[in-house]
Design a protein around this motif. Structure first.
Motif, PDB file in Angstrom:
ATOM      1  N   LEU A  55       0.839  -1.207   0.000  1.00  0.00           N
ATOM      2  CA  LEU A  55       0.000   0.000   0.000  1.00  0.00           C
ATOM      3  C   LEU A  55       0.874   1.258   0.000  1.00  0.00           C
ATOM      4  CD1 LEU A  55      -2.768  -0.895   2.585  1.00  0.00           C
ATOM      5  CD2 LEU A  55      -2.912  -1.018   0.101  1.00  0.00           C
ATOM      6  N   ALA A  56       0.288   2.380  -0.376  1.00  0.00           N
ATOM      7  CA  ALA A  56       0.993   3.661  -0.314  1.00  0.00           C
ATOM      8  C   ALA A  56       1.375   3.954   1.131  1.00  0.00           C
ATOM      9  CB  ALA A  56       0.105   4.765  -0.862  1.00  0.00           C
ATOM     10  N   ALA A  57       2.563   4.548   1.325  1.00  0.00           N
ATOM     11  CA  ALA A  57       3.108   4.757   2.678  1.00  0.00           C
ATOM     12  C   ALA A  57       2.160   5.548   3.569  1.00  0.00           C
ATOM     13  CB  ALA A  57       4.459   5.461   2.575  1.00  0.00           C
ATOM     14  N   GLU A  58       1.492   6.557   2.998  1.00  0.00           N
ATOM     15  CA  GLU A  58       0.636   7.411   3.831  1.00  0.00           C
ATOM     16  C   GLU A  58      -0.633   6.699   4.280  1.00  0.00           C
ATOM     17  OE1 GLU A  58      -0.421   8.287  -0.489  1.00  0.00           O
ATOM     18  OE2 GLU A  58       1.419   8.018   0.702  1.00  0.00           O
ATOM     19  N   ARG A  59      -0.930   5.538   3.714  1.00  0.00           N
ATOM     20  CA  ARG A  59      -2.153   4.822   4.089  1.00  0.00           C
ATOM     21  C   ARG A  59      -1.884   3.708   5.091  1.00  0.00           C
ATOM     22  NH1 ARG A  59      -5.030   3.411  -1.522  1.00  0.00           N
ATOM     23  NH2 ARG A  59      -6.770   2.957  -0.157  1.00  0.00           N
ATOM     24  N   GLU A  60      -0.604   3.410   5.356  1.00  0.00           N
ATOM     25  CA  GLU A  60      -0.274   2.272   6.220  1.00  0.00           C
ATOM     26  C   GLU A  60      -0.722   2.486   7.661  1.00  0.00           C
ATOM     27  OE1 GLU A  60       3.751   0.784   3.814  1.00  0.00           O
ATOM     28  OE2 GLU A  60       3.916   2.088   5.573  1.00  0.00           O
ATOM     29  N   ILE A  61      -0.295   3.589   8.279  1.00  0.00           N
ATOM     30  CA  ILE A  61      -0.616   3.824   9.691  1.00  0.00           C
ATOM     31  C   ILE A  61      -2.123   3.987   9.923  1.00  0.00           C
ATOM     32  CG2 ILE A  61      -0.320   5.421  11.625  1.00  0.00           C
ATOM     33  CD1 ILE A  61       2.049   3.555  11.137  1.00  0.00           C
ATOM     34  N   PRO A  62      -2.855   4.762   9.061  1.00  0.00           N
ATOM     35  CA  PRO A  62      -4.311   4.827   9.265  1.00  0.00           C
ATOM     36  C   PRO A  62      -4.993   3.455   9.226  1.00  0.00           C
ATOM     37  CG  PRO A  62      -3.614   6.574   7.791  1.00  0.00           C
ATOM     38  CD  PRO A  62      -2.415   5.707   8.008  1.00  0.00           C
ATOM     39  N   ILE A  63      -4.548   2.587   8.323  1.00  0.00           N
ATOM     40  CA  ILE A  63      -5.153   1.260   8.242  1.00  0.00           C
ATOM     41  C   ILE A  63      -4.792   0.437   9.475  1.00  0.00           C
ATOM     42  CG2 ILE A  63      -5.076  -0.945   6.997  1.00  0.00           C
ATOM     43  CD1 ILE A  63      -5.062   0.608   4.420  1.00  0.00           C
ATOM     44  N   ILE A  64      -3.529   0.529   9.931  1.00  0.00           N
ATOM     45  CA  ILE A  64      -3.132  -0.195  11.132  1.00  0.00           C
ATOM     46  C   ILE A  64      -3.938   0.281  12.338  1.00  0.00           C
ATOM     47  CG2 ILE A  64      -1.228  -0.501  12.789  1.00  0.00           C
ATOM     48  CD1 ILE A  64       0.648  -0.593  10.348  1.00  0.00           C
TER      49      ILE A  64
END
Length: 317
Positions: A55-64
């Motif tokens: 996934l795009a880097a900026e979407r990783e933490i929100p999904i986690i």
């Protein structure tokens, strides 16, 4: 009046000491329960990064974060009340319910193996990477987490079975919050290590810069490796749940054979016996999980998936 105040203060002091001792007892019990569940915690940590891989880097933490909240909701709102009530009134149902969850883990792991071997994942990789469906990613991760969380909570419950009902509830709530923070904190660190590496690579100093470049290059390989470890963990944990559950239900033959092999390996390898015995048990559990999961995948492909691919009344071209 003064004597009454002194007596009141004494009572408050006694209550405070009792409360402090109770908090200490709860902390110690939560620590013991968490330690017993450590193996499943490691599996949970290994499984989760695969859901944000690619996934795009900026979407990783929100999904986690969304997965972590779903995990906490699983533990506190669904699993904790359910296992407390079951352990209090219907304890014999805990093992069969856990085995159903174990079978689902085996199915998920075997399905990933099947997709890899059949080329199904490669055939759809470009579409999935171009348009990742966050809702699907989160719901899939939370479903898998539910089984692992249930295993963690049941193992923890077994460790504090001698405590009173409300003590068990508080201890398990502490375990639920603590383990969720630990697992998803570590997962967040893992998936953002490439950003840390990029930042370090741009700093002055040859050693720091080289270390940062090394992190950036290593992280894709680490995430790919964790995807493999996560799949293996599903098979291992799912298979182990089924083996132990069948033994508890009176079907001793299969788990008895595994335990016998584990003891033989332990005796034959001397100082390394503990490690080798554990590896034998783990491999046997993973093999059992793969066999059971493959059977479920076969049944699903012949029934549910076939009906979806060829709906009633549809026409083929």
């Amino acid at each position: 009046m003064a004597g009454g105040l002194v007596a009141l203060f004494d009572d408050v002091a006694v209550l405070a000491r009792a409360a402090a001792a109770s908090v200490d007892d709860i902390g110690a019990a939560a620590g013991r329960a968490s330690a017993k569940a450590a193996g499943v915690v490691v599996d949970d940590t290994a499984v989760t990064p695969q859901y944000v891989h690619g996934l795009a880097a900026e979407r990783e933490i929100p999904i986690i974060k969304r997965i972590a909240l779903g995990s906490l909701r699983n533990k506190l709102v669904i699993i904790l009340p359910a296992i407390l009530l079951l352990s209090q009134f219907l304890p014999f149902l805990l093992t069969p319910i856990l085995m159903i969850g174990g079978a689902y883990l085996c199915y998920e792991g075997a399905e990933k193996v099947w997709h890899k071997l059949s080329g199904h994942s490669e055939a759809h990789a470009s579409v999935e990477q171009a348009l990742p469906d966050e809702k699907t990613i989160v719901s899939g991760a939370v479903r898998t987490d539910f089984i692992l969380s249930a295993e963690i909570m049941v193992i923890s419950l077994n460790e504090v079975a001698g405590e009173g009902f409300w003590s068990r509830a508080v201890i398990l709530a502490v375990v639920a919050v603590g383990i969720t923070i630990l697992v998803y904190g570590v997962v967040g660190l893992i998936v953002k290590m490439d950003d840390v590496g990029l930042s370090l690579s741009q700093r002055p100093g040859k050693g720091i810069s080289r270390f940062g470049h090394g992190l950036v290059k290593a992280m894709p390989r680490l995430l790919t490796a964790l995807t493999v470890v996560g799949t293996a963990a599903m098979l291992w944990v799912g298979g182990h749940i089924l083996l132990v559950g069948s033994d508890e239900l009176g079907l001793h033959a299969v788990y008895g054979a595994v335990h016998h092999l584990e003891e033989l390996a332990h005796e034959a390898t001397g100082a390394l016996g503990g490690v080798v015995g554990w590896l034998v048990n783990t491999l046997a559990s993973a093999l059992a999980g793969l066999v059971v999961g493959a059977l479920i995948v076969l049944v699903m492909n012949l029934t549910v998936h076939r009906r979806k691919a060829h709906p009633a009344g549809g026409t083929s071209h």
